[in-house]
Design a protein around this motif. Structure first.
Motif, PDB file in Angstrom:
ATOM      1  N   TRP A  63       5.660  -9.286  -4.645  1.00 46.93           N
ATOM      2  CA  TRP A  63       6.392  -8.194  -4.026  1.00 46.93           C
ATOM      3  C   TRP A  63       7.187  -8.730  -2.838  1.00 46.93           C
ATOM      4  O   TRP A  63       6.700  -9.558  -2.064  1.00 46.93           O
ATOM      5  N   ILE A  64       8.415  -8.259  -2.694  1.00 49.09           N
ATOM      6  CA  ILE A  64       9.250  -8.565  -1.527  1.00 49.09           C
ATOM      7  C   ILE A  64       9.589  -7.253  -0.850  1.00 49.09           C
ATOM      8  O   ILE A  64      10.128  -6.342  -1.487  1.00 49.09           O
ATOM      9  N   VAL A  65       9.264  -7.143   0.435  1.00 49.05           N
ATOM     10  CA  VAL A  65       9.529  -5.910   1.177  1.00 49.05           C
ATOM     11  C   VAL A  65      10.379  -6.239   2.400  1.00 49.05           C
ATOM     12  O   VAL A  65      10.400  -7.373   2.874  1.00 49.05           O
ATOM     13  N   PRO A  66      11.099  -5.258   2.948  1.00 48.16           N
ATOM     14  CA  PRO A  66      11.928  -5.517   4.131  1.00 48.16           C
ATOM     15  C   PRO A  66      11.062  -5.849   5.345  1.00 48.16           C
ATOM     16  O   PRO A  66       9.974  -5.291   5.517  1.00 48.16           O
ATOM     17  N   PRO A  67      11.553  -6.747   6.219  1.00 49.67           N
ATOM     18  CA  PRO A  67      10.857  -6.980   7.490  1.00 49.67           C
ATOM     19  C   PRO A  67      11.210  -5.889   8.486  1.00 49.67           C
ATOM     20  O   PRO A  67      12.014  -5.002   8.199  1.00 49.67           O
ATOM     21  N   GLY A  68      10.611  -5.950   9.657  1.00 50.87           N
ATOM     22  CA  GLY A  68      11.010  -5.042  10.721  1.00 50.87           C
ATOM     23  C   GLY A  68      10.008  -3.971  11.077  1.00 50.87           C
ATOM     24  O   GLY A  68      10.201  -3.256  12.058  1.00 50.87           O
ATOM     25  N   GLY A  69       8.944  -3.836  10.320  1.00 53.65           N
ATOM     26  CA  GLY A  69       7.952  -2.815  10.645  1.00 53.65           C
ATOM     27  C   GLY A  69       6.864  -2.740   9.596  1.00 53.65           C
ATOM     28  O   GLY A  69       6.953  -3.375   8.536  1.00 53.65           O
ATOM     29  N   PRO A  70       5.822  -1.943   9.833  1.00 61.35           N
ATOM     30  CA  PRO A  70       4.669  -1.907   8.935  1.00 61.35           C
ATOM     31  C   PRO A  70       4.845  -1.033   7.704  1.00 61.35           C
ATOM     32  O   PRO A  70       4.107  -1.190   6.728  1.00 61.35           O
ATOM     33  N   GLU A  71       5.796  -0.090   7.719  1.00 58.11           N
ATOM     34  CA  GLU A  71       5.854   0.900   6.644  1.00 58.11           C
ATOM     35  C   GLU A  71       6.033   0.281   5.249  1.00 58.11           C
ATOM     36  O   GLU A  71       5.313   0.673   4.302  1.00 58.11           O
ATOM     37  N   PRO A  72       6.953  -0.672   5.044  1.00 59.16           N
ATOM     38  CA  PRO A  72       7.093  -1.232   3.689  1.00 59.16           C
ATOM     39  C   PRO A  72       5.831  -1.946   3.203  1.00 59.16           C
ATOM     40  O   PRO A  72       5.506  -1.890   2.015  1.00 59.16           O
ATOM     41  N   ILE A  73       5.132  -2.575   4.111  1.00 65.21           N
ATOM     42  CA  ILE A  73       3.888  -3.248   3.728  1.00 65.21           C
ATOM     43  C   ILE A  73       2.836  -2.213   3.346  1.00 65.21           C
ATOM     44  O   ILE A  73       2.110  -2.379   2.356  1.00 65.21           O
ATOM     45  N   SER A  74       2.746  -1.137   4.115  1.00 70.68           N
ATOM     46  CA  SER A  74       1.795  -0.062   3.795  1.00 70.68           C
ATOM     47  C   SER A  74       2.060   0.502   2.401  1.00 70.68           C
ATOM     48  O   SER A  74       1.120   0.702   1.606  1.00 70.68           O
ATOM     49  N   ARG A  75       3.332   0.757   2.097  1.00 70.42           N
ATOM     50  CA  ARG A  75       3.665   1.326   0.785  1.00 70.42           C
ATOM     51  C   ARG A  75       3.303   0.367  -0.343  1.00 70.42           C
ATOM     52  O   ARG A  75       2.782   0.790  -1.382  1.00 70.42           O
ATOM     53  N   ALA A  76       3.565  -0.920  -0.140  1.00 70.73           N
ATOM     54  CA  ALA A  76       3.234  -1.894  -1.185  1.00 70.73           C
ATOM     55  C   ALA A  76       1.731  -1.966  -1.411  1.00 70.73           C
ATOM     56  O   ALA A  76       1.261  -1.982  -2.560  1.00 70.73           O
ATOM     57  N   LEU A  77       0.952  -1.992  -0.351  1.00 75.64           N
ATOM     58  CA  LEU A  77      -0.504  -2.044  -0.485  1.00 75.64           C
ATOM     59  C   LEU A  77      -1.037  -0.788  -1.168  1.00 75.64           C
ATOM     60  O   LEU A  77      -1.919  -0.862  -2.042  1.00 75.64           O
ATOM     61  N   ALA A  78      -0.504   0.362  -0.802  1.00 72.29           N
ATOM     62  CA  ALA A  78      -0.939   1.613  -1.418  1.00 72.29           C
ATOM     63  C   ALA A  78      -0.653   1.605  -2.915  1.00 72.29           C
ATOM     64  O   ALA A  78      -1.477   2.051  -3.725  1.00 72.29           O
ATOM     65  N   GLY A  79       0.517   1.088  -3.310  1.00 72.69           N
ATOM     66  CA  GLY A  79       0.853   1.021  -4.726  1.00 72.69           C
ATOM     67  C   GLY A  79      -0.058   0.087  -5.499  1.00 72.69           C
ATOM     68  O   GLY A  79      -0.436   0.380  -6.650  1.00 72.69           O
ATOM     69  N   MET A  80      -0.426  -1.042  -4.904  1.00 74.88           N
ATOM     70  CA  MET A  80      -1.341  -1.974  -5.574  1.00 74.88           C
ATOM     71  C   MET A  80      -2.686  -1.314  -5.865  1.00 74.88           C
ATOM     72  O   MET A  80      -3.266  -1.487  -6.938  1.00 74.88           O
ATOM     73  N   ILE A  81      -3.179  -0.582  -4.870  1.00 74.06           N
ATOM     74  CA  ILE A  81      -4.490   0.052  -5.037  1.00 74.06           C
ATOM     75  C   ILE A  81      -4.411   1.203  -6.031  1.00 74.06           C
ATOM     76  O   ILE A  81      -5.305   1.375  -6.878  1.00 74.06           O
ATOM     77  N   ALA A  82      -3.342   1.973  -5.978  1.00 74.24           N
ATOM     78  CA  ALA A  82      -3.237   3.173  -6.815  1.00 74.24           C
ATOM     79  C   ALA A  82      -3.066   2.843  -8.286  1.00 74.24           C
ATOM     80  O   ALA A  82      -3.574   3.570  -9.153  1.00 74.24           O
ATOM     81  N   ASP A  83      -2.378   1.738  -8.605  1.00 79.68           N
ATOM     82  CA  ASP A  83      -2.062   1.464 -10.013  1.00 79.68           C
ATOM     83  C   ASP A  83      -2.143  -0.039 -10.301  1.00 79.68           C
ATOM     84  O   ASP A  83      -1.117  -0.716 -10.437  1.00 79.68           O
ATOM     85  N   PRO A  84      -3.346  -0.604 -10.403  1.00 77.48           N
ATOM     86  CA  PRO A  84      -3.494  -2.039 -10.643  1.00 77.48           C
ATOM     87  C   PRO A  84      -2.862  -2.499 -11.957  1.00 77.48           C
ATOM     88  O   PRO A  84      -2.457  -3.664 -12.073  1.00 77.48           O
ATOM     89  N   ALA A  85      -2.759  -1.621 -12.929  1.00 74.95           N
ATOM     90  CA  ALA A  85      -2.232  -2.023 -14.238  1.00 74.95           C
ATOM     91  C   ALA A  85      -0.779  -2.471 -14.146  1.00 74.95           C
ATOM     92  O   ALA A  85      -0.323  -3.296 -14.947  1.00 74.95           O
ATOM     93  N   THR A  86      -0.036  -1.961 -13.168  1.00 79.76           N
ATOM     94  CA  THR A  86       1.385  -2.296 -13.076  1.00 79.76           C
ATOM     95  C   THR A  86       1.620  -3.741 -12.655  1.00 79.76           C
ATOM     96  O   THR A  86       2.719  -4.265 -12.836  1.00 79.76           O
ATOM     97  N   TRP A  87       0.606  -4.398 -12.109  1.00 81.71           N
ATOM     98  CA  TRP A  87       0.812  -5.787 -11.674  1.00 81.71           C
ATOM     99  C   TRP A  87      -0.229  -6.736 -12.265  1.00 81.71           C
ATOM    100  O   TRP A  87      -0.440  -7.843 -11.772  1.00 81.71           O
TER     101      TRP A  87
END
Length: 408
Positions: free
Chosen positions: A338-362
């Protein structure tokens, strides 16, 4: 493998013990600013190993500023390891260095000049070894500098000027690094991605959401790496998701205990002491990569490439990185990580939430990451590029000319 054990030497180059050397053999001097086993240190070890494999009869002297854990790793490949003062440009104590520079720097340059004069080739690892880069100008055609960092602002201008002054040949570790320095046409330069030895076997993977997601951050604690932003990202998750993450932050600050304490205080203040552990630097990270489901580099300042992300891919662990510096050259978003924009925590939070919510996608990211590592970042691929750069510099040294090498 070179069988002559490396000899420790004092700053005069007098070995404690050394194997016999053929007086007619090629002499290579390798200069490194570090003494630990972080990313740039491991890259240096791999380059010395490459040089030994390509030139088995050469005398290879390694110059370090002090003794440290890197020395035993170099011993199988170096003819000797010399502990000597180096004029290293670091933010820490830079003002004091500038004050004493009028007296101390000329002495350091003369010391470097003597070593360059006695060498067929001098390999300088990173741009911050100022005395060798200044001395390289006085004996042109013998030196090659390997650039692993992307500084910013005035520091970049100083280092770019230092490289241009040196007239050394240049190896960049990524296209992003080459773009940052923007050296003029006619400079002998090329891009060679860092190569990493593959582990014996890649991880099996298997995260299915039934246990906490294991997230690893490995690297020096600094303003560049973004440990503080990662903590903010985990803290911003809903409580139910926070409890489904185990985060290990592994690494130490360079001579800065206050920075380490501040990170621990941030973890405690965010109420994450149960989810986040901070561990000191380890020389062998194998067990950490074996533990991890995801490895993250949430860098907030330009990374020249991203060795930790490459190591993770070698293990079949997908990386989560920010779109800064050379990191987008390592990870293929949506396929190997995953590549997310720098500059703050929100993109990282969203990526982590997606990994936990749907492991099958990755689920297939790990295998794809390993395949990308093998295609672009293998030890053999890097060795080929470094050896080509070294041989080109040696040819120029012997011929007394400097043909242009393309960046690419």
């Amino acid at each position: 493998m070179h069988t002559v054990a490396a000899a420790l030497a004092d700053e005069r180059g007098v070995p404690v013990a050394a194997g016999a050397q053929d007086a007619s053999a090629l002499t290579i001097t390798c200069v490194h600013q570090g003494f630990e086993l972080y990313g740039s240190d491991r890259c240096f070890i791999e380059t010395v190993r490459t040089l030994r494999a390509a030139h088995p009869s050469a005398r290879i002297d390694v110059i370090l500023p002090r003794h440290g854990p890197i020395v035993p790793a170099l011993e199988p490949f170096a003819s000797r390891v010399v502990i000597a003062p180096l004029w290293i440009l670091r933010r820490k104590n830079l003002a004091r260095r500038c004050i004493v520079a009028p007296i101390a720097l000329p002495v350091a340059v003369l010391r470097a000049l003597r070593r360059i004069r006695g060498s067929d080739l001098v390999y300088i690892n990173t741009t911050v070894v100022a005395d060798y880069l200044l001395a390289a100008r006085l004996l042109p055609g013998r030196s090659i500098v390997h650039i692993h960092e992307i500084p910013e602002g005035a520091v970049l201008k100083v280092l770019r000027g230092l490289i241009r002054w040196s007239r050394a040949d240049v190896v960049f570790n990524s296209h992003a690094t080459a773009r940052a320095y923007a050296l003029p046409a006619g400079t002998g330069a090329r891009v060679v991605y860092n190569g990493i030895a593959a582990p014996a076997a890649m991880n099996r993977g298997g995260y299915d959401g039934r246990r906490p997601l294991r997230v690893l951050m490995l690297g020096r604690i600094s303003r560049i790496k973004g440990q503080d932003v990662l903590i903010e990202a985990v803290a911003a998750l809903p409580e139910a998701l926070r409890r489904r993450i185990e985060l290990r932050i592994v690494g130490s600050a360079f001579e800065d205990a206050a920075r380490e304490r501040a990170l621990m205080e941030q973890i405690a203040a965010a109420g994450l002491s149960d989810q986040v552990t901070r561990e000191p630097f380890v020389a062998d990270p194998d067990a950490l990569y074996r533990w991890a489901d995801v490895v993250t580099m949430p860098s907030q300042r330009p990374e020249s490439l991203g060795r930790v992300a490459i190591e993770a891919m070698a293990y079949g662990v997908p990386p989560l990185v920010t779109a800064i510096g050379g990191l987008p050259e390592v990870v293929e978003h949506g396929r190997t990580g995953w590549i997310v924009p720098p500059g703050g925590p929100e993109p990282i939070s969203r990526a982590l939430a997606g990994m936990i919510a749907d492991p099958a996608t990755w689920r297939g990211f790990g295998q794809a990451a390993r395949a990308r590592y093998e295609a672009l970042f293998s030890e053999a691929s890097a060795a080929e590029g470094i050896d080509a750069a070294v041989r080109a510099t040696l040819r120029r040294s012997r011929a007394g000319s400097r043909p242009v090498l393309p960046i690419g």
